[in-house]
Design a protein around this motif. Structure first.
Motif, PDB file in Angstrom:
ATOM      1  N   LEU A 165      -6.177   7.573   3.115  1.00 16.46           N
ATOM      2  CA  LEU A 165      -5.512   8.549   3.972  1.00 16.46           C
ATOM      3  C   LEU A 165      -4.325   7.915   4.689  1.00 16.46           C
ATOM      4  O   LEU A 165      -4.455   6.852   5.301  1.00 16.46           O
ATOM      5  CB  LEU A 165      -6.496   9.115   5.000  1.00 16.46           C
ATOM      6  CG  LEU A 165      -7.747   9.800   4.418  1.00 16.46           C
ATOM      7  CD1 LEU A 165      -8.664  10.269   5.545  1.00 16.46           C
ATOM      8  CD2 LEU A 165      -7.360  10.971   3.519  1.00 16.46           C
ATOM      9  N   ASN A 166      -3.173   8.558   4.576  1.00 15.27           N
ATOM     10  CA  ASN A 166      -1.935   8.130   5.252  1.00 15.27           C
ATOM     11  C   ASN A 166      -1.595   6.673   4.959  1.00 15.27           C
ATOM     12  O   ASN A 166      -1.243   5.892   5.848  1.00 15.27           O
ATOM     13  CB  ASN A 166      -2.026   8.385   6.759  1.00 15.27           C
ATOM     14  CG  ASN A 166      -2.017   9.873   7.101  1.00 15.27           C
ATOM     15  OD1 ASN A 166      -1.984  10.723   6.222  1.00 15.27           O
ATOM     16  ND2 ASN A 166      -2.060  10.191   8.378  1.00 15.27           N
ATOM     17  N   ILE A 171       0.838  -1.202   0.000  1.00 19.20           N
ATOM     18  CA  ILE A 171       0.000   0.000   0.000  1.00 19.20           C
ATOM     19  C   ILE A 171       0.875   1.256   0.000  1.00 19.20           C
ATOM     20  O   ILE A 171       0.545   2.259  -0.638  1.00 19.20           O
ATOM     21  CB  ILE A 171      -1.010   0.001   1.174  1.00 19.20           C
ATOM     22  CG1 ILE A 171      -2.045   1.127   0.967  1.00 19.20           C
ATOM     23  CG2 ILE A 171      -0.329   0.139   2.521  1.00 19.20           C
ATOM     24  CD1 ILE A 171      -3.185   1.075   1.955  1.00 19.20           C
ATOM     25  N   ASP A 172       2.011   1.190   0.661  1.00 25.31           N
ATOM     26  CA  ASP A 172       2.957   2.309   0.628  1.00 25.31           C
ATOM     27  C   ASP A 172       3.432   2.550  -0.807  1.00 25.31           C
ATOM     28  O   ASP A 172       3.425   3.690  -1.300  1.00 25.31           O
ATOM     29  CB  ASP A 172       4.144   1.991   1.538  1.00 25.31           C
ATOM     30  CG  ASP A 172       5.197   3.097   1.543  1.00 25.31           C
ATOM     31  OD1 ASP A 172       4.821   4.274   1.635  1.00 25.31           O
ATOM     32  OD2 ASP A 172       6.396   2.774   1.450  1.00 25.31           O
ATOM     33  N   ASP A 173       3.822   1.482  -1.493  1.00 26.08           N
ATOM     34  CA  ASP A 173       4.308   1.608  -2.871  1.00 26.08           C
ATOM     35  C   ASP A 173       3.213   2.153  -3.788  1.00 26.08           C
ATOM     36  O   ASP A 173       3.462   3.042  -4.614  1.00 26.08           O
ATOM     37  CB  ASP A 173       4.787   0.248  -3.364  1.00 26.08           C
ATOM     38  CG  ASP A 173       5.281   0.301  -4.811  1.00 26.08           C
ATOM     39  OD1 ASP A 173       6.283   0.993  -5.067  1.00 26.08           O
ATOM     40  OD2 ASP A 173       4.657  -0.339  -5.672  1.00 26.08           O
ATOM     41  N   ARG A 174       1.992   1.634  -3.641  1.00 26.69           N
ATOM     42  CA  ARG A 174       0.902   2.090  -4.502  1.00 26.69           C
ATOM     43  C   ARG A 174       0.566   3.555  -4.248  1.00 26.69           C
ATOM     44  O   ARG A 174       0.284   4.308  -5.189  1.00 26.69           O
ATOM     45  CB  ARG A 174      -0.329   1.206  -4.302  1.00 26.69           C
ATOM     46  CG  ARG A 174      -0.147  -0.203  -4.854  1.00 26.69           C
ATOM     47  CD  ARG A 174      -1.398  -1.027  -4.710  1.00 26.69           C
ATOM     48  NE  ARG A 174      -2.505  -0.446  -5.461  1.00 26.69           N
ATOM     49  CZ  ARG A 174      -3.737  -0.962  -5.470  1.00 26.69           C
ATOM     50  NH1 ARG A 174      -3.999  -2.060  -4.778  1.00 26.69           N
ATOM     51  NH2 ARG A 174      -4.700  -0.384  -6.162  1.00 26.69           N
ATOM     52  N   CYS A 175       0.594   3.982  -2.993  1.00 21.43           N
ATOM     53  CA  CYS A 175       0.303   5.386  -2.678  1.00 21.43           C
ATOM     54  C   CYS A 175       1.376   6.304  -3.259  1.00 21.43           C
ATOM     55  O   CYS A 175       1.068   7.374  -3.804  1.00 21.43           O
ATOM     56  CB  CYS A 175       0.200   5.581  -1.172  1.00 21.43           C
ATOM     57  SG  CYS A 175      -1.332   4.949  -0.450  1.00 21.43           S
ATOM     58  N   VAL A 210      -5.078   8.597  -4.281  1.00 24.59           N
ATOM     59  CA  VAL A 210      -6.215   8.015  -4.995  1.00 24.59           C
ATOM     60  C   VAL A 210      -5.791   6.660  -5.555  1.00 24.59           C
ATOM     61  O   VAL A 210      -4.856   6.567  -6.361  1.00 24.59           O
ATOM     62  CB  VAL A 210      -6.684   8.938  -6.137  1.00 24.59           C
ATOM     63  CG1 VAL A 210      -7.871   8.302  -6.867  1.00 24.59           C
ATOM     64  CG2 VAL A 210      -7.070  10.303  -5.588  1.00 24.59           C
ATOM     65  N   LEU A 211      -6.471   5.583  -5.111  1.00 18.82           N
ATOM     66  CA  LEU A 211      -6.119   4.221  -5.499  1.00 18.82           C
ATOM     67  C   LEU A 211      -7.334   3.478  -6.038  1.00 18.82           C
ATOM     68  O   LEU A 211      -8.477   3.843  -5.752  1.00 18.82           O
ATOM     69  CB  LEU A 211      -5.576   3.439  -4.290  1.00 18.82           C
ATOM     70  CG  LEU A 211      -4.354   3.964  -3.538  1.00 18.82           C
ATOM     71  CD1 LEU A 211      -3.988   2.989  -2.439  1.00 18.82           C
ATOM     72  CD2 LEU A 211      -3.186   4.193  -4.472  1.00 18.82           C
ATOM     73  N   GLU A 212      -7.049   2.405  -6.776  1.00 24.18           N
ATOM     74  CA  GLU A 212      -8.088   1.456  -7.168  1.00 24.18           C
ATOM     75  C   GLU A 212      -8.039   0.279  -6.202  1.00 24.18           C
ATOM     76  O   GLU A 212      -7.021  -0.390  -6.065  1.00 24.18           O
ATOM     77  CB  GLU A 212      -7.849   0.963  -8.595  1.00 24.18           C
ATOM     78  CG  GLU A 212      -8.007   2.023  -9.663  1.00 24.18           C
ATOM     79  CD  GLU A 212      -9.439   2.506  -9.811  1.00 24.18           C
ATOM     80  OE1 GLU A 212     -10.365   1.665  -9.701  1.00 24.18           O
ATOM     81  OE2 GLU A 212      -9.631   3.719 -10.041  1.00 24.18           O
ATOM     82  N   LEU A 213      -9.153   0.032  -5.518  1.00 26.38           N
ATOM     83  CA  LEU A 213      -9.263  -1.114  -4.610  1.00 26.38           C
ATOM     84  C   LEU A 213     -10.459  -1.948  -5.021  1.00 26.38           C
ATOM     85  O   LEU A 213     -11.606  -1.456  -4.992  1.00 26.38           O
ATOM     86  CB  LEU A 213      -9.431  -0.649  -3.156  1.00 26.38           C
ATOM     87  CG  LEU A 213      -8.218  -0.147  -2.400  1.00 26.38           C
ATOM     88  CD1 LEU A 213      -8.597   0.163  -0.954  1.00 26.38           C
ATOM     89  CD2 LEU A 213      -7.081  -1.148  -2.430  1.00 26.38           C
ATOM     90  N   ASN A 214     -10.204  -3.175  -5.413  1.00 27.29           N
ATOM     91  CA  ASN A 214     -11.284  -4.081  -5.807  1.00 27.29           C
ATOM     92  C   ASN A 214     -12.211  -3.448  -6.840  1.00 27.29           C
ATOM     93  O   ASN A 214     -13.448  -3.552  -6.746  1.00 27.29           O
ATOM     94  CB  ASN A 214     -12.083  -4.527  -4.577  1.00 27.29           C
ATOM     95  CG  ASN A 214     -11.266  -5.405  -3.660  1.00 27.29           C
ATOM     96  OD1 ASN A 214     -10.418  -6.171  -4.110  1.00 27.29           O
ATOM     97  ND2 ASN A 214     -11.500  -5.293  -2.358  1.00 27.29           N
ATOM     98  N   GLY A 215     -11.615  -2.766  -7.817  1.00 31.46           N
ATOM     99  CA  GLY A 215     -12.402  -2.198  -8.901  1.00 31.46           C
ATOM    100  C   GLY A 215     -13.069  -0.880  -8.583  1.00 31.46           C
ATOM    101  O   GLY A 215     -13.819  -0.346  -9.405  1.00 31.46           O
ATOM    102  N   ARG A 216     -12.816  -0.324  -7.398  1.00 31.30           N
ATOM    103  CA  ARG A 216     -13.410   0.962  -7.025  1.00 31.30           C
ATOM    104  C   ARG A 216     -12.306   1.991  -6.835  1.00 31.30           C
ATOM    105  O   ARG A 216     -11.227   1.681  -6.332  1.00 31.30           O
ATOM    106  CB  ARG A 216     -14.193   0.834  -5.715  1.00 31.30           C
ATOM    107  CG  ARG A 216     -15.351  -0.151  -5.772  1.00 31.30           C
ATOM    108  CD  ARG A 216     -16.170  -0.106  -4.488  1.00 31.30           C
ATOM    109  NE  ARG A 216     -15.302  -0.205  -3.318  1.00 31.30           N
ATOM    110  CZ  ARG A 216     -15.494   0.467  -2.175  1.00 31.30           C
ATOM    111  NH1 ARG A 216     -16.507   1.312  -2.066  1.00 31.30           N
ATOM    112  NH2 ARG A 216     -14.679   0.298  -1.164  1.00 31.30           N
TER     113      ARG A 216
END
Length: 336
Positions: free
Chosen positions: A172-173, A141-145, A161-167
């Protein structure tokens, strides 16, 4: 405090597995200038190289017009287990755990703008985000952020802003779980340096601390120096997330950190610190002062909330004295 003494304290902390301290500074800290803490992180204090790193930190501080008053070395796991890490970064942790509810008013406005611009459907604290994807480790999650971009909302409050399970979601942090994991090393230490300087805190953080990414920091700064040291020793390179060193972001934060790591160890209260003495002299009670330690939101007369540590970040000492006296004199409501 000699280099030999610092090396001895490092060796004792490793050998005994508990906090070791150079001992109290026996003169009153001046009530002018900046009284702050430099925290040296575990990634540069592994067993073989910790003494070299601490010696370099102290050297750079002294060359930067900083009087080094006291040093303590603490095993990283002890530092985490005693919740010092949470206390050092209270808002980082609260926002990662509680999400948008922990944000101050201005930070919530920034999140709304980010939602509108990105089309995200939800705002999640880092720990909630990880429950929604069981393969999302702290490192992942650190790398993706960082790849998505980290937007600063305010002090201790950041969003990606990330994509999680298609959403599409705002996290935050998201770097906080990985940061916490850096303190799990069984062989690393955390260095704590009590400092005083005639330089203002904004100047110290801009020029002496160095850029967030050590590779981009000036070679004469703390982060630039540690980058060169780590590179010369062939250790894993420093980065934005593993940047080697932190310096108190403002006079108020510095007051609580010098109290927590040093004065409290001697049985002294927060009003024994340089800023604490000045605030007491201006009629601020110890109880009112202690209420600001956790960096909970304060409600202003306008109805908006502010983060006390963030609101005083980089302000001059006189401005901080005036603002804290104003908050405590008018009995601003502190959120739980």
């Amino acid at each position: 405090m000699t280099e030999a003494r610092i090396r001895t304290v490092v060796a004792e902390a490793h050998g005994l597995g508990r906090r070791q301290d150079t001992g109290p500074y026996h003169r009153p800290t001046p009530v002018t200038g900046t009284h702050f803490v430099t925290l040296v992180k575990p990634e540069v204090l592994e067993t073989a190289d910790a003494a070299d790193a601490m010696s370099e930190v102290v050297r750079v501080l002294r060359e930067g017009e900083v009087n080094v008053l006291r040093c303590a070395l603490v095993p990283a796991r002890y530092f985490a287990e005693r919740r010092y890490l949470l206390l050092h970064y209270p808002r980082l942790h609260r926002v990662a755990a509680d999400g948008v509810h922990a944000l101050c008013t201005a930070a919530r406005r920034e999140v709304r703008s980010l939602l509108d611009a990105s089309g995200a459907v939800e705002v999640l604290g880092a720990f909630d985000a990880m429950t929604q994807d069981t393969d999302l480790s702290p490192a992942a999650i650190d790398d993706r952020c960082r790849r998505a971009g980290i937007h600063k909302l305010g002090s201790g409050s950041y969003a990606s802003v990330l994509e999680l399970n298609g959403r599409t979601v705002v996290v935050l942090n998201g770097f906080l779980p990985a940061l916490v994991g850096q303190y799990d090393s069984p062989s690393a230490l955390v260095g704590l340096v009590e400092c005083h300087s005639p330089r203002e805190v904004e100047d110290l953080r801009t020029h002496l601390l160095g850029a967030l990414h050590p590779a981009a920091a000036s070679s004469s700064s703390l982060r630039g120096t540690l980058h060169s040291l780590v590179d010369a020793q062939g250790l894993p390179p420093l980065s934005e997330g593993r940047n080697g060193v932190h310096l108190s972001a403002g006079h108020l934060e510095g007051m609580f950190q010098t109290w927590r790591y040093f004065a409290a160890a001697d049985g002294e209260g927060v009003t024994s610190t340089a800023l604490g003495r000045s605030l007491v002299d201006r009629g601020v009670s110890a109880a009112a002062l202690a209420a600001l330690a956790g960096d909970h939101n304060l409600t202003e007369d306008s109805g908006e909330t502010v983060a006390p540590h963030g609101a005083t970040e980089h302000l001059s000492r006189p401005a901080v004295l005036d603002l804290v006296r104003q908050w405590t004199a008018t009995g601003k409501e502190v959120e739980a």
